[in-house]
Design an enzyme around this catalytic site. Structure first.
Site, PDB file in Angstrom:
ATOM      1  N   ASP A  97       5.250  -2.960 -34.124  1.00 47.10           N
ATOM      2  CA  ASP A  97       4.314  -2.626 -35.392  1.00 47.10           C
ATOM      3  C   ASP A  97       4.236  -1.045 -35.697  1.00 47.10           C
ATOM      4  O   ASP A  97       3.173  -0.667 -36.116  1.00 47.10           O
ATOM      5  CB  ASP A  97       3.166  -3.047 -35.116  1.00 47.10           C
ATOM      6  CG  ASP A  97       3.015  -4.729 -35.168  1.00 47.10           C
ATOM      7  OD1 ASP A  97       3.917  -5.317 -35.726  1.00 47.10           O
ATOM      8  OD2 ASP A  97       2.323  -5.160 -34.170  1.00 47.10           O
ATOM      9  N   SER A 142      -0.685  -4.252 -43.816  1.00 49.13           N
ATOM     10  CA  SER A 142       0.386  -3.339 -44.131  1.00 49.13           C
ATOM     11  C   SER A 142       1.758  -4.043 -44.049  1.00 49.13           C
ATOM     12  O   SER A 142       2.047  -4.932 -43.089  1.00 49.13           O
ATOM     13  CB  SER A 142       0.182  -2.253 -42.839  1.00 49.13           C
ATOM     14  OG  SER A 142      -0.817  -1.983 -42.509  1.00 49.13           O
ATOM     15  N   ASN A 189       8.436  -6.050 -42.325  1.00 48.55           N
ATOM     16  CA  ASN A 189       7.515  -7.049 -41.848  1.00 48.55           C
ATOM     17  C   ASN A 189       6.157  -6.774 -42.552  1.00 48.55           C
ATOM     18  O   ASN A 189       5.730  -5.779 -43.199  1.00 48.55           O
ATOM     19  CB  ASN A 189       7.053  -6.447 -40.192  1.00 48.55           C
ATOM     20  CG  ASN A 189       6.276  -7.386 -39.578  1.00 48.55           C
ATOM     21  OD1 ASN A 189       6.028  -8.570 -39.950  1.00 48.55           O
ATOM     22  ND2 ASN A 189       5.639  -6.867 -38.679  1.00 48.55           N
ATOM     23  N   HIS A 243       2.100  -6.980 -41.467  1.00 46.96           N
ATOM     24  CA  HIS A 243       1.053  -7.127 -40.264  1.00 46.96           C
ATOM     25  C   HIS A 243      -0.357  -6.953 -40.797  1.00 46.96           C
ATOM     26  O   HIS A 243      -0.716  -6.022 -41.408  1.00 46.96           O
ATOM     27  CB  HIS A 243       1.549  -6.001 -39.333  1.00 46.96           C
ATOM     28  CG  HIS A 243       0.717  -6.076 -38.124  1.00 46.96           C
ATOM     29  ND1 HIS A 243       0.991  -6.832 -37.098  1.00 46.96           N
ATOM     30  CD2 HIS A 243      -0.405  -5.319 -37.927  1.00 46.96           C
ATOM     31  CE1 HIS A 243      -0.101  -6.601 -36.220  1.00 46.96           C
ATOM     32  NE2 HIS A 243      -0.888  -5.720 -36.554  1.00 46.96           N
TER      33      HIS A 243
HETATM   34  C1  GAR Z   1       0.205 -13.132 -41.889  1.00 48.74           C
HETATM   35  O1  GAR Z   1      -1.263 -12.658 -41.936  1.00 48.74           O
HETATM   36  C2  GAR Z   1       0.830 -11.998 -41.310  1.00 48.74           C
HETATM   37  O2  GAR Z   1       0.280 -10.717 -41.654  1.00 48.74           O
HETATM   38  C3  GAR Z   1       0.961 -12.315 -39.732  1.00 48.74           C
HETATM   39  O3  GAR Z   1       0.871 -13.611 -39.720  1.00 48.74           O
HETATM   40  C4  GAR Z   1       0.409 -14.240 -40.760  1.00 48.74           C
HETATM   41  C5  GAR Z   1       1.436 -15.415 -41.274  1.00 48.74           C
HETATM   42  O4  GAR Z   1       0.610 -16.116 -42.175  1.00 48.74           O
HETATM   43  N1  GAR Z   1       1.837 -11.614 -39.190  1.00 48.74           N
HETATM   44  C6  GAR Z   1       1.720 -10.971 -37.748  1.00 48.74           C
HETATM   45  O5  GAR Z   1       0.726 -11.224 -37.176  1.00 48.74           O
HETATM   46  C7  GAR Z   1       3.018 -10.499 -37.399  1.00 48.74           C
HETATM   47  N2  GAR Z   1       2.589  -9.415 -36.267  1.00 48.74           N
HETATM   48  P1  GAR Z   1       1.732 -17.155 -43.061  1.00 48.74           P
HETATM   49  O6  GAR Z   1       2.579 -17.935 -41.930  1.00 48.74           O
HETATM   50  O7  GAR Z   1       0.580 -17.992 -43.828  1.00 48.74           O
HETATM   51  O8  GAR Z   1       2.374 -16.505 -44.117  1.00 48.74           O
END
Ligand code: GAR
Length: 220
Positions: free
Chosen positions: A152, A143, A114, A116
């Site tokens: 997480d 991370s 993942n 995060h």
């Molecule tokens: C990313 O910033 C990722 O880190 C976050 O969602 C976004 C997706 O962006 N993930 C989380 O918050 C998971 N807990 P994207 O759809 O443009 O790749």
């Protein structure tokens, strides 16, 4: 173009939203920088732009609309079955915003990675950029970690750290953090695909050795 290739490690991507991380991963697969076969992209959200991106690349896509399930356990079972069919070596979470079931995490233990948007273990969960600002943190970041049932909470592979400036807002932090995500996620996925990165006994193994602390990349 299809990114499915039987000679390579098999991967599935789960997402819920825009899919900018997926887009960068697709570009890295196409150039051979991440040597995996992306066999399916699955979303819990029918409106996810990431699904359109995958469709454009000719990848098999599936929507399992979370809202259509009264019983959460049935959603989670559908998701597990849809992933199992692909027999993946790697499950890439790229902005997948649901909490995975313990059963899913155990079934694919060591195979789920993942990204995060925080410097874990700080700011697990949602609204990480706003929370870091409100707490007047000096630094923030993102991370890449292996997924275990604790939200997480899995072992961290690599982090990207930025300084918080007085002019930053949640939006500017998100933008700068995501620039870092594109760099560190591609690195981690490449290492996993090349068998240089594993999770063993809930610890990160990198090139055969325990990684004592996450690899740290700083914003320029
Ligand atoms: C990313 O910033 C990722 O880190 C976050 O969602 C976004 C997706 O962006 N993930 C989380 O918050 C998971 N807990 P994207 O759809 O443009 O790749």
């Amino acid at each position: 173009m299809t990114l499915a290739d039987d000679s390579l490690m098999r991967a599935v991507c789960l997402l819920s939203g825009t899919g900018t991380n997926l887009q960068v991963i697709l570009e890295n697969i196409a150039t051979g920088n991440i040597p995996i076969s992306l066999n399916a992209v699955i979303s819990d959200n029918p409106m996810a732009k990431g699904i359109e991106k995958a469709d454009t690349s000719g990848i098999t896509t599936k929507v399992i609309d979370y809202k259509l399930y009264d019983e959460q356990s049935i959603y989670h079972d559908q998701l597990k079955q849809s992933v199992l069919i692909e027999n993946p070596d790697l499950i890439i979470l790229a902005g997948y915003m649901r909490i995975l079931s313990d059963d899913f995490c155990e079934t694919f233990r060591g195979k789920i990675i993942n990204i995060h948007p925080s410097l874990l273990p700080a700011y697990k969960g949602l609204n990480t950029h706003q929370r870091a600002l409100e707490a007047k943190e000096t630094h923030h970041g993102t991370s890449v970690h292996f997924v275990i049932p604790e939200l997480d909470g899995g072992p961290i592979v690599i982090q990207y750290r930025i300084k918080i400036h007085s002019s930053d807002t949640a939006d500017t932090l998100k933008k700068r953090v995501q620039e870092g995500e594109y760099q560190i996620y591609s690195k981690a996925l490449k290492w996993f695909a090349l068998d240089q990165l594993k999770m063993k006994n809930d610890k990160v193994m990198f090139h055969g050795d325990h990684l004592d602390k996450p690899i740290l990349i700083e914003e320029n």
